[in-house]
Write a protein that holds these residues in place. Structure first.
Motif: not given
Ligand SMILES: C[S@@+](CC[C@H](N)C(=O)[O-])C[C@H]1O[C@@H](n2cnc3c(N)ncnc32)[C@H](O)[C@@H]1O
Length: 240
Positions: A46-51, A186, A189-190, A193
């Motif tokens: 999910l994080v990779n898809a967002l950033v 980060y 926001a982190s 998630v």
């Protein structure tokens, strides 16, 4: 000395002027909790898809390097939980390309996590870049996500040499561009998630280990170029 556990400093106190090469990621600890690690691999998807910005790098940097005819082979080096490899076959299918993706990682825990979801067109193997070179493998395009910042200088030189030997068309390695704004965003926001995972601590440490554009340019061997892509990303690119 490398720092394994414990609290990371408040983000206003963090020195981002140079790469924090003493920091290691919690998920690299071979004794870390396997349930937390498995959750971390899933959540990094999910994080990779967002950033990570790979959707746009697929269009601008991978598609132009694919062969015009026949099935293309793309290699994801250091695939971790496998999300980039899965995304590439998905984007290829939706954009009308016939692409086979191989994701490799020497860490068996990563390959175990990645192999839980291996859609048609993707295979995951427990191998290093050096083992692929020794086996004489070749791919049209070689990619990686968040591997460059992870490696020491000698390992990175070997990794890039392996990538150059494996790619018949192009290598594209994407990573975080270290900056105060990347770290601040980060840090804010982190927490949304990261519950029950290493996503927050390891992400912040990764930012601190990552390169500025100039640092990456200086670290790359001849034949490679460093590109800044928005937001907070750098690419190391080499055309074969
Ligand atoms: C920070 S993780 C990134 C994982 C994943 N690409 C992601 O974005 O979530 C870096 C990975 O690179 C792998 N790695 C390190 N050296 C490698 C090499 N020479 N060949 C292939 N993978 C390597 C490590 O085992 C580790 O899983």
């Amino acid at each position: 000395m490398s720092r394994r556990g414990g609290a990371d400093p408040a983000h206003s106190a963090v020195d981002l002027r140079s790469r924090a090469l003493d920091l290691t990621e919690l998920m690299d600890d071979p004794d870390c909790d396997p349930r937390v690690l498995a959750r971390t691999f899933r959540r990094f998807a999910l994080v990779n898809a967002l950033v990570s910005g790979w959707r746009s790098a697929w269009r601008t940097h991978i598609v132009p390097a694919l062969p015009v005819d026949g099935r293309a082979r793309v290699l994801d080096l250091g695939c971790g939980g496998g999300d980039l490899a899965r995304a590439v076959v998905r984007w290829a299918a939706s954009d009308g390309f016939d692409v086979e993706v191989v994701g490799v990682d020497p860490d068996p825990r990563a390959i175990d996590a990645a192999s839980r979801r291996a859609p048609r067109g993707v295979t995951f193997r427990q191998q290093s870049s050096g083992e692929l070179v020794a086996a004489g493998e070749r791919f049209d395009v070689v990619v990686s996500n968040h591997v460059l910042h992870h490696l020491g200088d000698d390992e990175r030189a070997g990794f890039l040499a392996d990538s150059a030997a494996l790619a018949t068309s192009r290598s594209v390695h994407s990573d975080i561009r270290r900056s105060r704004s990347a770290y601040g965003a980060y840090a804010l926001a982190s927490p949304l998630v990261s519950a029950g995972t290493f996503v927050r601590v390891d992400g912040l440490r990764s930012i601190r280990r990552s390169f500025t554009l100039d640092e990456l340019r200086d670290a790359l061997p001849g034949g490679w170029r460093a590109e800044r892509v928005a937001p907070h990303r750098v690419l190391a690119v080499r055309d074969a």
